[in-house]
Design a protein around this motif. Structure first.
Motif, PDB file in Angstrom:
ATOM      1  N   UNK A 429       0.811  -1.225   0.000  1.00  0.00           N
ATOM      2  CA  UNK A 429       0.000   0.000   0.000  1.00  0.00           C
ATOM      3  C   UNK A 429       0.842   1.273   0.000  1.00  0.00           C
ATOM      4  N   UNK A 430       1.983   1.241   0.691  1.00  0.00           N
ATOM      5  CA  UNK A 430       2.837   2.428   0.712  1.00  0.00           C
ATOM      6  C   UNK A 430       3.370   2.738  -0.675  1.00  0.00           C
ATOM      7  N   UNK A 431       3.729   1.696  -1.425  1.00  0.00           N
ATOM      8  CA  UNK A 431       4.215   1.901  -2.788  1.00  0.00           C
ATOM      9  C   UNK A 431       3.109   2.448  -3.683  1.00  0.00           C
ATOM     10  N   UNK A 432       1.926   1.917  -3.525  1.00  0.00           N
ATOM     11  CA  UNK A 432       0.803   2.332  -4.364  1.00  0.00           C
ATOM     12  C   UNK A 432       0.414   3.774  -4.079  1.00  0.00           C
ATOM     13  N   UNK A 433       0.482   4.170  -2.809  1.00  0.00           N
ATOM     14  CA  UNK A 433       0.008   5.488  -2.402  1.00  0.00           C
ATOM     15  C   UNK A 433       0.998   6.605  -2.694  1.00  0.00           C
ATOM     16  N   UNK A 434       2.226   6.271  -3.094  1.00  0.00           N
ATOM     17  CA  UNK A 434       3.246   7.288  -3.312  1.00  0.00           C
ATOM     18  C   UNK A 434       3.720   7.240  -4.760  1.00  0.00           C
ATOM     19  N   UNK A 435       3.241   8.150  -5.591  1.00  0.00           N
ATOM     20  CA  UNK A 435       3.719   8.164  -6.982  1.00  0.00           C
ATOM     21  C   UNK A 435       5.221   8.405  -7.075  1.00  0.00           C
ATOM     22  N   UNK A 436       5.813   9.084  -6.058  1.00  0.00           N
ATOM     23  CA  UNK A 436       7.256   9.299  -6.068  1.00  0.00           C
ATOM     24  C   UNK A 436       7.996   7.968  -6.059  1.00  0.00           C
TER      25      UNK A 436
END
Length: 927
Positions: A429-436
């Motif tokens: 989820x952290x990867x998905x939520x951060x376009x950076x």
């Protein structure tokens, strides 16, 4: 046996990392030689057996389980080596963050920096793409090996301690190549718990490996007695000492614990063999911990989360204000600590003791370690160590912030695997939520030429930035769209690329992204042969680069000039002065200090001189271009340009065999990883160059072997010029076969395609072929009509490159066909004057396949330049090698040891970039 001691000579212990160029922050304590305690037992017998073989060895391997004193022995061994010869000791303490090829060799380069090595290429330039071993491992290590070989007067002892932390197969393969090519001026010493995945059997058979195992490091009665004396343990009787040796089987760590802390000798378990050491250590360590006051117990347990102990970190973790005094107290208590800096102090737990403390901490206070990692991260100045703390603490947002802070520098150095490793520990989820983070993953995939995978991540980043919609997000959206457009351009998807660039309109952009957009617009216009769009895009790019260089902002130049050093667009009208300005701006940036390798490539390009037709200037520039590409030819992105440079060198020399070999290797390159992702779009354009050389050689059979590939119509993954290019090659084949009608039909179609879309560097100018056909058929008027169009283009572009790419046997009669009255036209005489020095080059008859196969496979070309890189001793060795002498005869003639000769030969092969003694001898004979 009496100990033989040569005159005392202290080694130079290099403990700082003032790098020749910036590398991502690496803790300097990684490069400090551990300080031995005054009560350390000197392993004289072991050192005496090892020191003389180590002087001639390629690798010294100290392999034993934890607690056998590997680090201590390495320190003593390097000191002993220094008593025999001038040596600089370079120390690297490895850890889990060094577990990939880039980080491993970045640490090595940072450790070597204080030596002032004669780098032919700044480390950052070749580290930038060093991600795994790959097929070019030997070439990738060339600058490092040459720098080591170029030292005068002092040898280098490079110590890699705790190599067992490096398990990545690519990193170990590259280290294997490094050890295999080490020059005689350097020796590698390794400490490891396990046998490293290196070519140990081969080096063992050659007598180039010194091995010290746990049997060598076991304490005997004399060492145990010395330990008793040094530790002031007179109360331990000889019988107790023998009992301790028997119970620990000479294991130094267990023996120290037993002698120093065991109260009930009868209660100590008897465990047999190295496999039992962990249990034995835990048993003794519990006794050690139990003897500490409760406050100190808490201190060491909590500090076990730290890879290194310094007062600031220990105070943050334990909340004690007296951490400095506590550390000094712990060191005096003879715990399992080594001192990296006694003045601060900076200490490190022995790995085995730290492992025990961490398990004990979790047993006593489950879950506390996460909080301690968080405290450590809050004050850890080195991002490389702060990020692992944050990840261990599961402080995802904090970890993400530090990753985003560190990533630009790491990616610039090529540390993509480190970034990927960190990102891989974040929850999905952290990867998905951060376009950076998706953008970072896209950059990591891009670095491996995995453009399709890169586009998946970049598209997710694009969607995330667009959804959030802040000003900063829209700036990042612009950068992502530019990068995606460049990827699709390389893959031949020009419609997708154009659509993405259109989406950039109206978006804010920072300076770097704006400049990158100008570079991508050059590629887009060039791919579509749109002169109207190309010229303003190049003008914008050049002015932006000049401004960035004037403001000392080399960070803005890449990806703006991405791959524009290739010769695709250098004949476009109105661009000649701009290309020179771009090159000179990059040269100014490179002269000031380390720059990205793309800048080095652009600064050395010789293509403006070629297309202009200045043969003398081009020849001089080409030598410089080839030297730079030789230094960078481990980078896959440089391969195609390097092969094309060699092709042009062969044409200049009238050596079509050499030219064909180089361009055929370029064809092979796009069929192999990592460039195989470009096969669909770029295989056939490179084949065009091979076909053109076969046409120049008059080799109908060789060109016929490419005919099936030329018969296929242009695919959706290929640039538009491919259609006209394949028709031109088929027409030339028909000319060689004297199929005149077929040739005329194909060449007329090729000329029509060339008028719509052309990339002359790949295909040549089919109008010259058709004019030659008309001349052969006595249709002089038709031939002159085509030639007049060619001359008009040459005047418009101020280039003569199209003439220079034509076979001399065709070019000479066509030039002779030029009417005298044309010389009165403005500019024609000047163009002819430029072509004149290129005329009269010998044509070559078709080269038999066996002759081509027997030709030198030297990848480096420019033999004189490469031979100049050899030391005087290496030239002596090569001269004898070229006479056919064996290593033994060379050793006898030059009064060298056999091992030293072998290492000289290995270094010669590396510098000449050849694979065999035969090829090296051929280079010598061709000098």
């Amino acid at each position: 046996m009496a100990t033989v001691r040569p005159p005392s000579r202290r080694p130079r212990m290099h403990t700082s990392a003032t790098a020749a160029e910036p590398v991502a922050a690496v803790p300097l304590t990684k490069f400090r030689v551990p300080r031995l305690r005054r009560d350390t037992v000197l392993r004289e017998a072991v050192i005496e057996r090892a020191v003389l073989p180590a002087r001639e060895a390629r690798l010294v391997l100290v392999q034993a389980p934890a607690g056998f004193g590997k680090t201590t022995l390495l320190v003593q061994l390097t000191e002993a080596l220094a008593r025999w010869q001038p040596v600089d000791v370079v120390w690297v303490a490895l850890d889990s963050e060094d577990n990939d090829a880039n980080r491993l060799f970045a640490a090595v380069c940072a450790a070597l920096a204080p030596l002032g090595l004669p780098w032919s290429l700044p480390p950052a330039a070749w580290l930038a793409q060093l991600q795994d071993a790959g097929p070019q491992a030997r070439a990738a290590l060339g600058p490092l090996l040459n720098a080591l070989a170029g030292r005068q007067g002092r040898s280098v002892a490079l110590v890699l301690d705790d190599l067992h932390h490096v398990t990545d197969s690519g990193a170990m393969a590259l280290l294997d190549a490094f050890v295999d090519r080490l020059p005689p001026e350097a020796c590698l010493l390794v400490g490891s718990r396990v046998a490293p995945a290196l070519s140990l059997p081969r080096w063992r058979a050659a007598g180039e490996l010194v091995e010290l195992g746990f049997e060598d490091l076991q304490f005997d009665a004399a060492a145990a007695a010395a330990l008793r004396e040094l530790r002031g343990l007179a109360r331990v009787s000889d019988e107790q000492l023998q009992a301790a040796l028997a119970r620990t089987h000479g294991w130094p760590a267990g023996l120290q614990l037993l002698l120093g802390h065991a109260r009930d000798q009868a209660g100590v378990p008897t465990l047999i063999g190295p496999a039992a050491h962990r249990h034995l250590f835990d048993y003794f360590a519990q006794e050690v911990l139990g003897e500490l006051p409760v406050g100190l117990q808490d201190f060491v347990l909590q500090c076990s989360v730290l890879p290194e102990l310094n007062p600031a970190l220990c105070e943050a973790v334990t909340a004690r204000v007296d951490a400095g005094q506590v550390l000094e107290s712990l060191y005096r208590r003879q715990l399992f600590l080594s001192a990296l800096d006694e003045a601060v102090p900076v200490l490190r737990f022995h790995d085995l003791f730290r492992d025990f403390l961490q398990r004990e901490l979790e047993r006593r206070e489950p879950g506390l370690a996460q909080a301690l990692h968080a405290r450590a991260a809050a004050v850890e100045p080195a991002t490389a160590r702060a990020v692992p703390h944050l990840l261990a603490a599961q402080h995802w947002e904090g970890a993400i912030a530090r990753i985003l802070q560190a990533a630009p520098g790491l990616l610039a150095e090529g540390a993509h695997q480190t970034v990927q490793r960190w990102l891989g520990q974040l929850p999905e989820p952290a990867l998905v939520d951060h376009p950076e983070l998706q953008e970072l993953l896209g950059h990591c995939a891009w670095a491996s030429y995995q453009y399709a995978q890169a586009d998946v991540h970049l598209q997710r980043a694009q969607e995330g930035y667009r959804a959030r919609g802040t000003h900063d997000d829209r700036c990042r959206l612009h950068a992502v769209l530019v990068l995606r457009a460049r990827a699709h351009n390389s893959l031949g998807a020009l419609d997708v690329s154009a659509r993405l660039l259109a989406e950039c309109e109206g978006l804010p952009a920072d300076e770097r992204s704006q400049l990158a957009l100008a570079g991508v617009r050059c590629w887009e216009a060039g791919a579509r042969a749109s002169t109207r769009e190309f010229l303003p895009a190049l003008q914008t790019l050049v002015e932006g680069v000049e401004d960035a260089v004037a403001r000392h902002r080399p960070d803005l130049l890449v990806p703006a000039i991405n791959d524009l050093y290739n010769d695709f667009f250098y004949d476009i009208p109105g661009t000649q002065d701009l290309w020179r300005r771009l090159r000179e701006a990059c040269a100014r940036a490179a002269a000031r200090g380390p720059v990205h390798w793309q800048v080095l490539m652009q600064a050395s390009t010789a293509w403006p001189e070629f297309w202009h037709g200045d043969r003398a200037a081009f020849t001089a520039r080409l030598e410089q271009q080839i030297r730079v590409r030789d230094q960078l030819h481990h980078l896959p992105a440089t391969w195609l340009d390097a092969f094309e440079s060699r092709e042009m060198q062969g044409l200049l020399e009238g050596d079509l065999v050499k030219a064909r070999q180089r361009i055929e290797r370029a064809v092979d390159a796009v069929l192999q990883p990592p460039l195989d992702g470009l096969e669909a779009s770029w295989k056939r354009p490179i084949q065009f160059r091979a076909a053109r050389l076969l046409w120049c050689a008059g080799d109908a059979d060789g060109l016929g072997r490419l005919e099936p590939a030329m018969r296929l119509p242009r695919s959706a993954s290929e640039w538009p010029f491919v259609e006209g290019g394949r028709l031109a090659m088929l027409g030339r084949l028909a000319l060689l076969r004297e199929q005149w009608a077929e040739a005329e039909h194909l060449l007329q179609a090729a000329v029509q395609g060339y008028a719509q879309c052309r990339v002359s560097s790949q295909t040549g100018d089919p109008r010259l072929d058709l004019a030659w056909l008309h001349w052969r058929q006595d249709r002089q008027s038709a031939a002159l009509g085509l030639l007049e169009a060619v001359w008009q283009d040459c005047l418009r572009t101020d280039t003569v490159g199209a003439w220079l790419l034509a076979p001399p046997a065709m070019r000479e009669p066509l030039l002779a066909l030029t009417p005298d009255h044309w010389l009165d036209r403005p500019g024609i005489a000047g163009l002819l004057a430029r072509i004149a020095p290129w005329s009269g080059l010998p044509g070559r008859r078709p080269v038999p396949a066996e002759a081509a196969a027997a030709a030198s496979a030297d990848d480096a070309g420019d033999v004189s330049g490469l031979l100049a890189s050899l030391t005087e001793r290496e030239r002596e060795v090569l001269a004898l090698l070229a006479e056919g002498q064996s290593n033994k005869l060379i050793a006898r003639a030059l009064d060298l040891s056999l091992h030293t000769v072998k290492r000289h030969v290995a270094n010669i092969l590396t510098k000449l970039a050849v694979d065999s003694r035969t090829q090296a001898a051929a280079c010598w004979h061709r000098r």
